[in-house]
Design a protein around this motif. Structure first.
Motif, mmCIF file in Angstrom:
data_model
loop_
_atom_site.group_PDB
_atom_site.id
_atom_site.type_symbol
_atom_site.label_atom_id
_atom_site.label_comp_id
_atom_site.label_asym_id
_atom_site.label_seq_id
_atom_site.Cartn_x
_atom_site.Cartn_y
_atom_site.Cartn_z
ATOM 1 N N UNK A 61 27.520 -50.980 -6.447
ATOM 2 C CA UNK A 61 26.279 -51.597 -5.988
ATOM 3 C C UNK A 61 26.530 -52.986 -5.406
ATOM 4 N N UNK A 62 27.438 -53.739 -6.000
ATOM 5 C CA UNK A 62 27.757 -55.068 -5.485
ATOM 6 C C UNK A 62 28.408 -54.990 -4.109
ATOM 7 N N UNK A 63 29.214 -53.969 -3.894
ATOM 8 C CA UNK A 63 29.916 -53.824 -2.631
ATOM 9 C C UNK A 63 29.010 -53.346 -1.509
ATOM 10 N N UNK A 64 27.838 -52.851 -1.843
ATOM 11 C CA UNK A 64 26.929 -52.341 -0.819
ATOM 12 C C UNK A 64 26.328 -53.448 0.031
ATOM 13 N N UNK A 65 26.479 -54.676 -0.422
ATOM 14 C CA UNK A 65 26.013 -55.776 0.413
ATOM 15 C C UNK A 65 25.119 -56.736 -0.328
ATOM 16 N N UNK A 68 18.839 -58.524 0.393
ATOM 17 C CA UNK A 68 18.135 -58.852 1.645
ATOM 18 C C UNK A 68 16.640 -58.666 1.476
ATOM 19 N N UNK A 69 16.113 -59.308 0.450
ATOM 20 C CA UNK A 69 14.672 -59.242 0.225
ATOM 21 C C UNK A 69 13.988 -60.266 1.131
ATOM 22 N N UNK A 74 10.683 -61.873 -4.406
ATOM 23 C CA UNK A 74 11.448 -60.645 -4.605
ATOM 24 C C UNK A 74 12.948 -60.946 -4.647
ATOM 25 N N UNK A 75 13.383 -61.844 -3.771
ATOM 26 C CA UNK A 75 14.797 -62.216 -3.734
ATOM 27 C C UNK A 75 15.207 -62.895 -5.040
ATOM 28 N N UNK A 79 18.001 -61.579 -7.606
ATOM 29 C CA UNK A 79 19.152 -62.396 -7.979
ATOM 30 C C UNK A 79 19.226 -62.578 -9.491
ATOM 31 N N UNK A 80 18.077 -62.716 -10.134
ATOM 32 C CA UNK A 80 18.046 -62.819 -11.595
ATOM 33 C C UNK A 80 18.557 -61.532 -12.220
ATOM 34 N N UNK A 81 18.107 -60.396 -11.690
ATOM 35 C CA UNK A 81 18.573 -59.100 -12.203
ATOM 36 C C UNK A 81 20.090 -58.964 -12.063
ATOM 37 N N UNK A 82 20.628 -59.379 -10.914
ATOM 38 C CA UNK A 82 22.070 -59.296 -10.705
ATOM 39 C C UNK A 82 22.814 -60.228 -11.647
ATOM 40 N N UNK A 83 22.244 -61.408 -11.881
ATOM 41 C CA UNK A 83 22.872 -62.342 -12.815
ATOM 42 C C UNK A 83 22.971 -61.745 -14.207
#
Length: 152
Positions: A61-65, A68-69, A74-75, A79-83
């Protein structure tokens, strides 16, 4: 005692399920005999593989890019979810190191014995927490000392 996250518990449950129906260690046999060591080696290996499988999905999933919200809220949420996801993977990386250490202790004949007292940790504790290195009593004493030094 260190708290296990929901993901760790799920991964360990998946490893236990993979071994379901196979041999289960019993107190009626000699402690840490070859069969018990093999059981814990398989359990630890399955647990590690379960963690690695989940981690591979995160990496994909990280490699997909990049995120781009178009909406800033939403962004920020993404970003919080990814953190959170990355912190979880970091905890799992540390868990894999503990699993590798447990596998090494099996190979060296030290697995299942308290690193502080040298006493058997116990099958129940090892089945619940295969990476345990101390008996419950030694772990509690360690945590009390840790708390006292933290409070000073």
């Amino acid at each position: 005692m260190s708290m296990a996250t929901g993901s760790e518990i799920d991964d360990l449950a998946a490893a236990r399920n993979a071994l379901a129906g196979e041999y289960l260690p019993s107190a009626d046999e000699p402690y840490m005999n070859t069969q018990q060591q093999d059981f814990f080696r398989k359990l630890l290996t399955e647990w590690k593989q379960s963690i690695l499988d989940v981690s591979a999905g995160t990496l994909q999933n990280l490699q997909e890019g990049p995120i781009r919200e178009p909406d800033l809220n939403d962004r920020a949420s993404s970003e919080t979810d990814w953190g959170i996801e990355l912190r979880t993977r970091d905890r799992q990386r540390k868990l894999i190191a503990k699993i590798d250490s447990a596998l090494r202790r099996i190979d060296e004949g030290e697995y299942g014995y308290c690193e502080v007292t040298g006493e058997p940790i116990g099958l129940g504790r090892l089945i619940a927490r295969p990476i345990a290195t101390m008996t419950v009593e030694a772990q509690e004493a360690h945590e009390r000392r840790e708390k006292i030094s933290r409070d000073d």
